[in-house]
Design an enzyme around this catalytic site. Structure first.
Site, mmCIF file in Angstrom:
data_model
loop_
_atom_site.group_PDB
_atom_site.id
_atom_site.type_symbol
_atom_site.label_atom_id
_atom_site.label_comp_id
_atom_site.label_asym_id
_atom_site.label_seq_id
_atom_site.Cartn_x
_atom_site.Cartn_y
_atom_site.Cartn_z
ATOM 1 C CG HIS A 116 0.148 4.952 7.645
ATOM 2 N ND1 HIS A 116 -0.935 4.220 6.434
ATOM 3 C CD2 HIS A 116 0.869 4.108 6.734
ATOM 4 C CE1 HIS A 116 -0.857 3.264 6.057
ATOM 5 N NE2 HIS A 116 0.790 2.900 6.151
ATOM 6 C CD GLU B 270 4.322 0.156 6.667
ATOM 7 O OE1 GLU B 270 3.468 1.779 6.754
ATOM 8 O OE2 GLU B 270 4.113 0.024 5.266
ATOM 9 C CG HIS C 124 -0.128 0.253 2.710
ATOM 10 N ND1 HIS C 124 -0.817 -0.895 3.492
ATOM 11 C CD2 HIS C 124 0.661 1.335 2.963
ATOM 12 C CE1 HIS C 124 0.125 -0.962 4.371
ATOM 13 N NE2 HIS C 124 0.757 0.991 4.391
ATOM 14 C CG HIS D 181 8.243 2.708 0.895
ATOM 15 N ND1 HIS D 181 8.429 0.837 2.234
ATOM 16 C CD2 HIS D 181 7.186 3.581 2.138
ATOM 17 C CE1 HIS D 181 6.914 1.158 2.647
ATOM 18 N NE2 HIS D 181 6.787 2.749 3.249
HETATM 19 FE FE LIG Z 1 2.654 2.000 4.819
#
Ligand SMILES: [Fe+2]
Length: 282
Positions: free
Chosen positions: A61, A240, A12, A193
């Site tokens: 988040h 994550e 995501h 990321h």
């Molecule tokens: Fe995330």
């Protein structure tokens, strides 16, 4: 008991949602077209599986929870979960329906197994859910969702072993819930990321592809890898990915990959895997 039909792991990222909305309006950006195309087989797989319910392991988040008090594990037991406004308005999608009659027995079973969850009778879902949701389903969403939110932001975050154990406990809960639901278990977490610091923009396609391959039959190898090591090689926010272990452990060891896909459009590795449960119980 409910029937576990299979599992999905999916990345995501906020841009995934933004690019969906823009893509259906104006055509997809060439960098994002492969992700749209690559998720079509998963959408079709779900159409054929026809799940009535989906357990979603995700992380917020700071759009619903904040750092004043961040629950390690929280479960949504409401009948409806609105979309969270992340600061630029709501996207043109309805909220997601829950099913308290399905959620509470699962919650009680997880607590009996030692997972002291925060029970959310209200919960708004951010891009951790909404960025991929329209790629896999058409609104109005054709199934009920049981969200389980995991703290992946405020360290220390749960260990890979703990997240794996949560999946095993979820499996026990589903197979003994006294209900009669057809369930898909989905976990979502961005692949490689890093969105801050001197290593901003770090991605690692090689790691992402290794992860997608290993999650099927070498989950022990992945679970043995400390989250800190993943953060080093694949970027801090790639932590994550450890949530995917919960999905994998909720399936049979013998579950096998039906389909997987990977692309790296920008900033975050975007991968998806769909695993078939070998013998749906029923
Ligand atoms: Fe995330």
């Amino acid at each position: 008991m409910s029937r576990i039909l299979g599992g999905i792991g999916i990345a995501h990222t906020p841009s995934m949602g933004y690019q969906y909305d823009k893509g259906v309006r104006e055509g997809f950006d060439p960098k994002w077209q492969p992700w749209y195309d690559g998720t079509r087989p998963v959408k079709q797989w779900l159409r054929e599986k026809r799940p009535s319910h989906m357990v979603v392991i995700y992380n917020d988040h700071m759009n619903y929870f904040d750092l004043k008090a961040y629950p390690t594990f929280a479960i949504g037991v409401a009948a409806h979960f609105p979309q969270a406004d992340e600061g630029y308005g709501l996207r043109p999608f309805p909220g997601v329906d829950g099913d308290p009659d399905f959620a509470w027995p699962i919650a009680r079973s997880l607590v009996r197994d030692g997972f002291d969850l925060t029970f959310c009778q209200e919960l708004e879902l951010d891009h951790g859910v909404y960025s991929w949701l329209p790629y896999l389903f058409d609104a109005p969403w054709p199934l009920k969702v049981l969200p389980i939110a995991v703290n992946m932001l405020m360290h220390p975050v749960p260990t890979p072993q703990r997240l794996h154990a949560l999946g095993a406990s979820l499996r026990r809960a589903l197979l003994n819930d006294g209900a009669n639901r057809d369930v898909v278990v989905l976990a979502t977490g961005g692949m490689s990321h890093q969105i801050h610091g001197t290593k901003f923009g770090l991605t690692n396609e090689k790691w992402d592809r290794y992860f997608l391959d290993a999650i099927e039959q070498r989950q022990d190898e992945l679970v043995a890898t400390p989250v800190e090591e993943i953060m080093q090689v694949a970027g801090t926010e790639a932590a994550e990915l450890a949530m995917w272990y919960t999905m994998r452990a909720a399936l049979a060891v013998s579950a096998r990959t039906h389909y997987s896909f990977y692309t790296l459009p920008a900033v975050t590795g975007c991968g998806v895997i769909a695993l078939d449960e070998p013998e749906p119980r029923g």
